[in-house]
Enzyme design. Structure first.
Site, short mmCIF file in Angstrom:
data_model
loop_
_atom_site.label_atom_id
_atom_site.label_comp_id
_atom_site.label_asym_id
_atom_site.label_seq_id
_atom_site.Cartn_x
_atom_site.Cartn_y
_atom_site.Cartn_z
CG HIS A 61 -3.10 -9.90 6.55
ND1 HIS A 61 -3.97 -8.95 7.03
CD2 HIS A 61 -3.21 -10.95 7.39
CE1 HIS A 61 -4.57 -9.42 8.11
NE2 HIS A 61 -4.13 -10.63 8.35
CE LYS A 71 -1.79 -4.96 1.50
NZ LYS A 71 -1.95 -5.72 2.75
CE1 TYR A 131 -5.47 -2.65 2.78
CE2 TYR A 131 -6.06 -1.50 4.80
CZ TYR A 131 -6.15 -2.62 3.98
OH TYR A 131 -6.92 -3.69 4.35
#
Length: 184
Positions: A61, A71, A131
């Site tokens: 993703h 992230k 995350y």
């Protein structure tokens, strides 16, 4: 905190100093000042958590610009193989990936900059995955490439036959047919 560089510039593994004694352990999982000094300035604005069972694969993703996200990920229970794929057209490492085993025992964290597709496979019976993101999730900017793309050469640690995927993840294009929104 120890920073481990990877084969792709900007993608790093972070190992915190863990203090253990008879009571258990303690470590600082995030310190903005230390992170900015070691990795670079990133202003995280959203924290997410997922819980998944063995064989679940999530990804690969990303969020399209202007909603792209960096992230900082970690596994707080169980173990996952975490992967970042460079999808920045013009990058010398375009299409290459870096993987990192994240477990509740090694306490490692994996930093994935903007311009990378991200995914993971759950290797333990269950895994809780957290995350931090530096941009808010925007459904209209949601994107992905196939986690099952054999040309990426990713050894996920589980076979595709036992992989549990969402319907959305089953329909992403392979990298070769993908028109990336990220350019260098």
């Amino acid at each position: 905190m120890n920073v481990i560089k990877t084969d792709i510039e900007g993608v790093v593994i972070l190992e915190p100093r863990v203090f253990t004694d008879a009571r258990g352990y303690f470590f600082e999982s995030y310190n903005k000042k230390a992170f900015d000094g070691l990795v670079g300035r990133v202003d995280f604005v959203q924290d997410n958590e997922s819980c998944s069972s063995r064989g679940v694969m999530r990804g690969l993703h990303f969020q399209r610009p202007p909603h792209a996200q960096a992230k900082l990920v970690r596994c707080v229970r169980g173990s996952v193989l975490d992967v970042a794929v460079d999808i920045r057209r013009g990058s010398p490492t375009y299409g290459r990936h870096v993987s990192c085993l994240l477990t509740e025992h090694n306490h490692r964290q994996f930093f994935i900059p903007r311009g990378f597709a991200h995914g993971f496979a759950v290797l333990s019976d269950t895994a809780v995955f957290q995350y931090k993101c530096d941009n808010y999730y925007c459904p209209e900017a949601d994107g992905g490439i196939s986690i099952l793309d054999p040309t990426l050469g990713i050894d996920w640690g589980i076979s595709f036959d036992e992989a549990i995927l969402s319907d959305k993840d089953r329909h992403h294009l392979i990298l070769e047919k993908f028109d990336t929104p990220f350019k260098l």
